[in-house]
Design a protein around this motif. Sequence first.
Motif, PDB file in Angstrom:
ATOM      1  N   PHE A 233     102.352  29.757  18.500  1.00 50.90           N
ATOM      2  CA  PHE A 233     102.837  28.688  19.369  1.00 50.90           C
ATOM      3  C   PHE A 233     103.961  27.950  18.640  1.00 50.90           C
TER       4      PHE A 233
ATOM      5  N   ILE B  56     112.726  34.144  26.798  1.00 48.29           N
ATOM      6  CA  ILE B  56     111.644  33.295  27.298  1.00 48.29           C
ATOM      7  C   ILE B  56     112.093  32.436  28.477  1.00 48.29           C
TER       8      ILE B  56
ATOM      9  N   HIS C 212     108.100  30.436  20.650  1.00 44.00           N
ATOM     10  CA  HIS C 212     106.763  30.708  21.191  1.00 44.00           C
ATOM     11  C   HIS C 212     106.313  32.153  20.974  1.00 44.00           C
TER      12      HIS C 212
ATOM     13  N   CYS D 248     101.135  32.050  23.959  1.00 45.14           N
ATOM     14  CA  CYS D 248     102.137  31.882  22.906  1.00 45.14           C
ATOM     15  C   CYS D 248     101.475  32.129  21.553  1.00 45.14           C
TER      16      CYS D 248
ATOM     17  N   ASP E  25     104.749  21.773  18.905  1.00 42.87           N
ATOM     18  CA  ASP E  25     105.331  23.125  18.948  1.00 42.87           C
ATOM     19  C   ASP E  25     106.171  23.356  17.696  1.00 42.87           C
TER      20      ASP E  25
ATOM     21  N   SER F  18     106.316  36.132  24.030  1.00 42.87           N
ATOM     22  CA  SER F  18     106.959  35.308  25.054  1.00 42.87           C
ATOM     23  C   SER F  18     108.357  35.795  25.398  1.00 42.87           C
TER      24      SER F  18
ATOM     25  N   SER G 163     107.823  27.394  17.011  1.00 38.83           N
ATOM     26  CA  SER G 163     108.662  28.225  16.142  1.00 38.83           C
ATOM     27  C   SER G 163     109.084  27.423  14.920  1.00 38.83           C
TER      28      SER G 163
ATOM     29  N   GLY H 196     107.426  38.324  29.154  1.00 35.57           N
ATOM     30  CA  GLY H 196     106.589  37.236  28.664  1.00 35.57           C
ATOM     31  C   GLY H 196     105.152  37.320  29.129  1.00 35.57           C
TER      32      GLY H 196
ATOM     33  N   HIS I  26     100.307  28.359  27.845  1.00 34.62           N
ATOM     34  CA  HIS I  26     101.452  27.567  28.316  1.00 34.62           C
ATOM     35  C   HIS I  26     101.497  27.452  29.846  1.00 34.62           C
TER      36      HIS I  26
ATOM     37  N   GLU J  59      99.268  22.364  28.144  1.00 32.86           N
ATOM     38  CA  GLU J  59      99.199  23.489  27.224  1.00 32.86           C
ATOM     39  C   GLU J  59      98.059  23.348  26.212  1.00 32.86           C
TER      40      GLU J  59
END
Length: 337
Positions: free
Chosen positions: A69, A56, A95, A66, A294, A99, A71, A20, A160, A287
């Motif tokens: 960023f 991750i 992410h 990310c 996210d 990641s 998903s 990551g 992050h 973040e």
Amino acid sequence: MTTRRALAWAHGCLSVQSLGGMFGPVLFLLPDGRQVSPLHVAPWGNDPKRGTLPEILQELRGEWPCVPFGSDAERSLPAGWSATGESFDGAGVPHGHSSNVQWIWGDCDDRQITMECHYPEDHPIRLLRRHIMPDSKAAAVDLTLEIEGRRPCRLPIGLHPTFRLSPRPGSVVIEPGSYDWVWSFPGDVEPGAALFALNRRWSSLKSVETRDGAAHDAAQVPLVEDTEDLLQLSGIDGSLALHYRDEGFRARLSWQKEHFPSLLLWYSNRGRKAYPWDARHVALGVEPIASAFDLGPAISTGANALASSGIATAIAFEPDQTFTTHYRLSVEAAPMG
């Protein structure tokens, strides 16, 4: 196999891992001789069962980029939110590709650590490059992220940083720079563990409505409640401090607001019960993002309430241009209490 690099300087020492590209932990030396370590390291890092987890999570720690960023996933969302934007194979990876894979070490010496992550051939991003450099004159670390696109695209991106919290509820105060709005998540981050009122916005982090209608000061953590929830601060000026009142120091994060116009606060407060969280995980994600929470590329580049209000929730990339952003983590002594 995860490998690590470490670096020491006059004001501290730090570690970076290949999985990551995660930076942390970092130990800072304050001018009065005290040592403080603000970044979080998940408690299951040596658990033999962690190999069953998504990559991750296996050795979750500190800070990492990310791209994209969040998903893409099937979600039930209120009006004003829809997955009508750009997506691609791999957009469901949590992410982003970087990641979840081992990064390649670049030049590493007594001044800096560099590393790269190459993306799959069919991905719209070609490469990430990371530079981690302590400030020789201060208890601070400067970080640079470079992103190279493979083809024209728009993606949500973010950083992050995840911070540890002192045990006592309310012992750490979130001190953001100026911002416009506080937005709550348009759904449940974790079923049965939500705290904040659904799909709302407020003018102050210190007065946020909960789902039972009560006013809550979301600037003091850890929370008393067992919860897993998110708040997004839009129009933020590129700065935030965490005042560790029981330990007498502040951790400061600064970033380029033109790249990351929002800040996502991840309240991980014993809300997740399944392994590896086990109702014991307490940390705060701080973040910087250009994203709609996210929620992933399809929503962040499509119809969402944040974009409709004028907040950038994605960044455009071109194959002949390198996107470069700089940010900084520092600490300083602060009053107790």
